[in-house]
Design an enzyme around this catalytic site. Structure first.
Site, mmCIF file in Angstrom:
data_model
loop_
_atom_site.group_PDB
_atom_site.id
_atom_site.type_symbol
_atom_site.label_atom_id
_atom_site.label_comp_id
_atom_site.label_asym_id
_atom_site.label_seq_id
_atom_site.Cartn_x
_atom_site.Cartn_y
_atom_site.Cartn_z
ATOM 1 N N ASN A 205 0.825 -1.131 0.140
ATOM 2 C CA ASN A 205 0.165 0.117 -0.175
ATOM 3 C C ASN A 205 0.958 1.260 0.129
ATOM 4 O O ASN A 205 2.176 1.217 0.066
ATOM 5 C CB ASN A 205 -0.992 0.053 1.118
ATOM 6 N N ASP A 274 -3.880 -5.733 4.868
ATOM 7 C CA ASP A 274 -4.913 -6.621 5.395
ATOM 8 C C ASP A 274 -5.180 -8.019 4.938
ATOM 9 O O ASP A 274 -5.845 -8.911 5.485
ATOM 10 C CB ASP A 274 -6.338 -5.919 5.338
ATOM 11 N N PHE A 318 -4.176 3.262 14.769
ATOM 12 C CA PHE A 318 -4.395 4.114 13.904
ATOM 13 C C PHE A 318 -5.479 3.775 13.100
ATOM 14 O O PHE A 318 -5.605 2.768 12.787
ATOM 15 C CB PHE A 318 -3.167 4.568 12.913
ATOM 16 N N LYS A 332 -13.197 0.268 16.130
ATOM 17 C CA LYS A 332 -11.946 -0.534 16.118
ATOM 18 C C LYS A 332 -11.377 -0.473 17.505
ATOM 19 O O LYS A 332 -10.793 -1.432 17.797
ATOM 20 C CB LYS A 332 -10.944 0.171 15.002
#
Ligand code: C5P
Length: 399
Positions: A205, A274, A318, A332
């Site tokens: 990413n 992920d 984060f 989260k």
């Protein structure tokens, strides 16, 4: 106090003092330069006056100074740094000799003193110089060790002045350290992870690692022990920070767990992938053999695992979101049992991924929230660590 006194002695590396001044100025710190008489043989005092914006001091009895300048200035500074320091000035300070401004000033200073020696290796290693250094250390003076490299005498050896970056970072730690971070290990993760399909192809990413690097740098300045676990990014490693390089999310997971027991704080600022490929190959897969539908599987959620195994560590996560920032970040935080979550809007072009600036929201489990408006990642990191320091202090108070 936002002023540093910078003592410069007569070493060829004196030119590096200019970079040191610039780096302090970037941190909003003013610098007052004090030169030894012999240093003025290499560089004129006017050079440092122009650079620092303050009159350079050389002599004790200079009419341009306040009547007892060495006492007045001692009250104004947060640090006395001597860089470069020669064998002579080190010997003078160790014996308490006060025959010029710098050596007299040293005796008047109550703030921390940091010395960065620069000399030929044999002179540095001479038992007399080492004894002088030991004596000063015993009196609380700190040192930035010289480095190995090319020396002005034509030799390559171990007496070269440490880099301006290292000298300034060590100085900042002496000025900014806070008792609450002393002897605390802070683990910071940074950058992306890279999930390989084969030796040449991978999934990753756009994370630049800048936020994590700043957090590690600021944590060091506050006095913590810092381990930075970073994915594949090539940024200058922060001074004083132990760096572990990893590639995949599994490697990052293992590296984090290596330090988890000793850690007081874990800041997961890495953009952990992920997904990873269900099947990977050690050899390059031929184009003809690749199917158009590659199967993916979820990577282990490191933070969630840390949350469930938490034993007193403070966990900071984060959240990079494109919508519903608060709800998603709070979910989260709960799911991963975090003590703080830092959320930013990654749909904005002007902040976040790859940028030097960021704007973030902080959310706490008790419903408290705070916006840190758009500013440099350096400032954002300072604010986040200030909050972490407050949380650590609060915990100490509760125990
Ligand atoms: O759920 P999400 O991936 O958005 O959560 C982001 C937070 O979780 C970040 O702090 C990130 O470092 C961490 N994370 C993790 N392991 C993963 C994915 C994300 O620790 N596999």
């Amino acid at each position: 106090m936002n002023k540093i006194a910078l003592g410069v002695a007569s070493s060829i590396s004196i030119y590096k003092a200019a970079d040191i001044i610039r780096l302090f100025q970037k941190e909003d710190l003013a610098v007052r330069v004090i030169m030894t008489e012999k240093a003025t043989r290499f560089i004129q005092p006017d050079f440092f006056t122009a650079l620092s914006g303050e009159e350079t001091i050389v002599n004790l009895f200079d009419r341009r100074q306040r009547p007892i300048e060495h006492i007045a200035l001692a009250d104004e500074i947060s640090l006395l740094l001597i860089a470069p320091a020669t064998a002579n000035i080190i010997a003078k300070l160790a014996s308490g000799l006060a025959d010029d401004f710098l050596s007299t000033f040293y005796l008047a200073v109550k703030s921390p003193v940091l010395i960065a020696p620069a000399m030929n290796e044999a002179m540095f290693l001479h038992p007399q110089t080492q004894a002088n250094i030991k004596k000063l250390r015993d009196n609380g003076v700190e040192f930035v060790e010289p480095e190995a490299g090319y020396l002005a005498c034509g030799q390559t050896g171990g007496g070269r002045l440490a880099s301006p970056e290292k000298i300034v970072q060590t100085s900042l730690r002496l000025i900014r350290r806070q008792p609450v971070f002393k002897d605390k290990l802070i683990v910071v993760t940074a950058g992306p992870t890279r999930e390989s399909l084969d030796p040449v192809r991978f999934l990753s990413n756009r994370s630049s690692g800048k936020m994590g690097y700043e957090l590690a740098r600021q944590a060091y300045q506050l006095g913590a022990e810092v381990v930075l676990i970073k994915g594949p990014v090539e940024l200058e490693p922060p001074t004083g920070v132990k760096v572990e390089t990893v590639v995949s999310s599994e490697e990052m997971r293992q590296a984090v767990f290596k330090y988890y027991d000793q850690a007081s704080v874990v800041i997961m600022s890495a953009a952990v992938s992920d997904f990873r490929f269900r099947q990977t190959s050690l050899k390059k897969i031929r184009k003809e053999k690749l199917t158009l539908n590659l199967e993916l599987e979820r990577t282990p959620d490191i933070l969630e695992e840390l949350g469930h195994l938490k034993r007193g560590q403070l966990l900071v996560g984060f959240a990079a979101e494109t919508a519903d920032l608060k709800t998603r970040a709070s979910d989260k935080m709960k799911r991963k049992k975090l003590d703080l979550i830092v959320a930013n809007d990654v749909s904005r072009e002007d902040i976040g991924f790859g940028r030097d600036e960021n704007e973030v929201y902080l959310f706490w489990p008790d419903g408290r929230e705070r916006l840190i408006g758009k500013t440099s990642k350096r400032k954002v990191s300072q604010e986040i660590l200030t909050e972490i320091g407050a949380m650590l202090n609060e915990r100490k108070g509760n125990n």
